[in-house]
Design a protein around this motif. Sequence first.
Motif, PDB file in Angstrom:
ATOM      1  N   GLN A 196       0.807  -1.190   0.079  1.00  0.00           N
ATOM      2  CA  GLN A 196       0.248  -0.229  -0.005  1.00  0.00           C
ATOM      3  C   GLN A 196       1.249   1.437  -0.343  1.00  0.00           C
ATOM      4  O   GLN A 196       1.309   1.631   1.012  1.00  0.00           O
ATOM      5  CB  GLN A 196      -0.852   0.520   1.184  1.00  0.00           C
ATOM      6  CG  GLN A 196      -1.635   1.211   1.229  1.00  0.00           C
ATOM      7  CD  GLN A 196      -2.987   1.169   2.450  1.00  0.00           C
ATOM      8  OE1 GLN A 196      -3.948   1.895   2.262  1.00  0.00           O
ATOM      9  NE2 GLN A 196      -2.785   0.116   3.495  1.00  0.00           N
ATOM     10  N   THR A 197       1.351   1.555  -1.185  1.00  0.00           N
ATOM     11  CA  THR A 197       1.953   3.274  -1.724  1.00  0.00           C
ATOM     12  C   THR A 197       1.215   4.072  -0.605  1.00  0.00           C
ATOM     13  O   THR A 197       0.094   4.066  -0.466  1.00  0.00           O
ATOM     14  CB  THR A 197       2.169   3.080  -2.970  1.00  0.00           C
ATOM     15  OG1 THR A 197       0.586   3.662  -3.353  1.00  0.00           O
ATOM     16  CG2 THR A 197       2.827   2.311  -3.331  1.00  0.00           C
ATOM     17  N   ARG A 198       2.237   4.853   0.081  1.00  0.00           N
ATOM     18  CA  ARG A 198       1.463   6.716   0.077  1.00  0.00           C
ATOM     19  C   ARG A 198       0.424   7.043  -0.239  1.00  0.00           C
ATOM     20  O   ARG A 198      -0.526   7.836   0.091  1.00  0.00           O
ATOM     21  CB  ARG A 198       2.653   7.538   0.446  1.00  0.00           C
ATOM     22  CG  ARG A 198       2.248   8.829   0.750  1.00  0.00           C
ATOM     23  CD  ARG A 198       3.828  10.043   0.838  1.00  0.00           C
ATOM     24  NE  ARG A 198       4.557   9.574   2.479  1.00  0.00           N
ATOM     25  CZ  ARG A 198       6.063   9.173   3.169  1.00  0.00           C
ATOM     26  NH1 ARG A 198       6.256  10.871   2.161  1.00  0.00           N
ATOM     27  NH2 ARG A 198       6.217   9.002   3.473  1.00  0.00           N
TER      28      ARG A 198
ATOM     29  N   GLN B  58      -3.289   8.046   0.703  1.00  0.00           N
ATOM     30  CA  GLN B  58      -3.603   9.489   0.279  1.00  0.00           C
ATOM     31  C   GLN B  58      -4.999   9.973  -0.074  1.00  0.00           C
ATOM     32  O   GLN B  58      -5.461  10.203  -0.358  1.00  0.00           O
ATOM     33  CB  GLN B  58      -2.650  10.668  -0.091  1.00  0.00           C
ATOM     34  CG  GLN B  58      -1.438  10.679   0.592  1.00  0.00           C
ATOM     35  CD  GLN B  58      -0.071  11.584   0.379  1.00  0.00           C
ATOM     36  OE1 GLN B  58      -0.254  11.350  -1.174  1.00  0.00           O
ATOM     37  NE2 GLN B  58       0.968  11.785   1.523  1.00  0.00           N
ATOM     38  N   ASN B  59      -5.223   8.960  -1.571  1.00  0.00           N
ATOM     39  CA  ASN B  59      -6.071   9.178  -2.527  1.00  0.00           C
ATOM     40  C   ASN B  59      -7.418   7.739  -1.783  1.00  0.00           C
ATOM     41  O   ASN B  59      -8.173   7.457  -2.960  1.00  0.00           O
ATOM     42  CB  ASN B  59      -5.523   8.675  -3.828  1.00  0.00           C
ATOM     43  CG  ASN B  59      -4.963  10.401  -3.538  1.00  0.00           C
ATOM     44  OD1 ASN B  59      -5.466  10.620  -4.188  1.00  0.00           O
ATOM     45  ND2 ASN B  59      -3.205  10.121  -3.880  1.00  0.00           N
ATOM     46  N   LYS B  60      -7.262   7.516  -0.501  1.00  0.00           N
ATOM     47  CA  LYS B  60      -7.990   6.014  -0.749  1.00  0.00           C
ATOM     48  C   LYS B  60      -9.433   6.034  -0.160  1.00  0.00           C
ATOM     49  O   LYS B  60     -10.418   5.643  -0.597  1.00  0.00           O
ATOM     50  CB  LYS B  60      -7.991   4.870   0.675  1.00  0.00           C
ATOM     51  CG  LYS B  60      -8.451   3.675   0.509  1.00  0.00           C
ATOM     52  CD  LYS B  60      -7.810   3.130   2.192  1.00  0.00           C
ATOM     53  CE  LYS B  60      -6.728   2.719   2.129  1.00  0.00           C
ATOM     54  NZ  LYS B  60      -6.389   2.348   3.627  1.00  0.00           N
TER      55      LYS B  60
ATOM     56  N   ALA C 153      -8.250  -0.857  -5.692  1.00  0.00           N
ATOM     57  CA  ALA C 153      -7.393  -1.161  -5.819  1.00  0.00           C
ATOM     58  C   ALA C 153      -6.632  -2.288  -4.590  1.00  0.00           C
ATOM     59  O   ALA C 153      -5.768  -3.125  -4.409  1.00  0.00           O
ATOM     60  CB  ALA C 153      -5.812  -0.215  -6.676  1.00  0.00           C
ATOM     61  N   HIS C 154      -6.136  -1.227  -3.569  1.00  0.00           N
ATOM     62  CA  HIS C 154      -6.148  -1.686  -2.349  1.00  0.00           C
ATOM     63  C   HIS C 154      -6.783  -3.036  -2.128  1.00  0.00           C
ATOM     64  O   HIS C 154      -6.622  -3.889  -1.210  1.00  0.00           O
ATOM     65  CB  HIS C 154      -6.332  -0.585  -1.203  1.00  0.00           C
ATOM     66  CG  HIS C 154      -6.069  -0.964   0.394  1.00  0.00           C
ATOM     67  ND1 HIS C 154      -4.944  -1.665   1.066  1.00  0.00           N
ATOM     68  CD2 HIS C 154      -6.886  -1.530   1.568  1.00  0.00           C
ATOM     69  CE1 HIS C 154      -4.950  -2.240   1.872  1.00  0.00           C
ATOM     70  NE2 HIS C 154      -5.970  -1.888   2.532  1.00  0.00           N
TER      71      HIS C 154
END
Length: 241
Positions: A20-22, A26-28, A36-37
């Motif tokens: 899980q990138t930054r 930030q855009n979850k 995507a997550h």
Amino acid sequence: MWLLILKIFTAHLLGDFVFQTRKMVQNKHQLPYFVAHILIHALLLCVFLWNDALWWLILIIIITHAAIDWAKIKLTNRIKPVVLFITDQLLHLLVIVLCLVVFLNLKINFSFVQHPQFWLLVTAVILLTQVTAIVIRILLSPYQDHKKITNFSAQPATKNVLFNAGKYIGILERLFIFGFVIANFWEGIGFLLAAKSIFRFGDLNNAKERHLTEYVLIGTFLSFGSAIVVGLVFNYLKDIL
């Protein structure tokens, strides 16, 4: 069973912390990133549990994970980030444990709460965190006025401090020392004292206030001393209980 537990927890850690990138964090709140997550978690579980025929378990974990994360997004501006993060992770882990207990007959043994050593450890942790912090604050209360820096040229640097940072630093250092004592790793205490001295040296040197240095030294010795005493008493009582 342990292999299955480790597979599920590894998939969770990879999905929430490694893949899980930054940018995703930030855009979850945006649907593509959120989906995507969740898909990453689903893919990891499918890969790790491919030969275990536990598709229903994967489905339950993924659905609950999505629900918890969506609730977290909705509560982002209402609850402190730290509280939200801890609650989020605890709920994810609770779902996994409940699934293992209910559907796979995982046995959780709570007999350790009947052991005196457990309550001795709980007592020691309470002493080292809240009780010692209060006692040290009371003992240092006569010197509160002396810790203020009178050199106004150093004032701007002292304003940028973290809220309650000193309290939490003291708690962490006492817990570390306690761990070193019960592990009979006395070298660690020396390393910790040296590291703290190095970090503190710059502040004390810039302040050029002898009474501030003395105040910090008294607090440090009280903190270190109390942790060492609690650790020694713990080791003594542990062997006789």
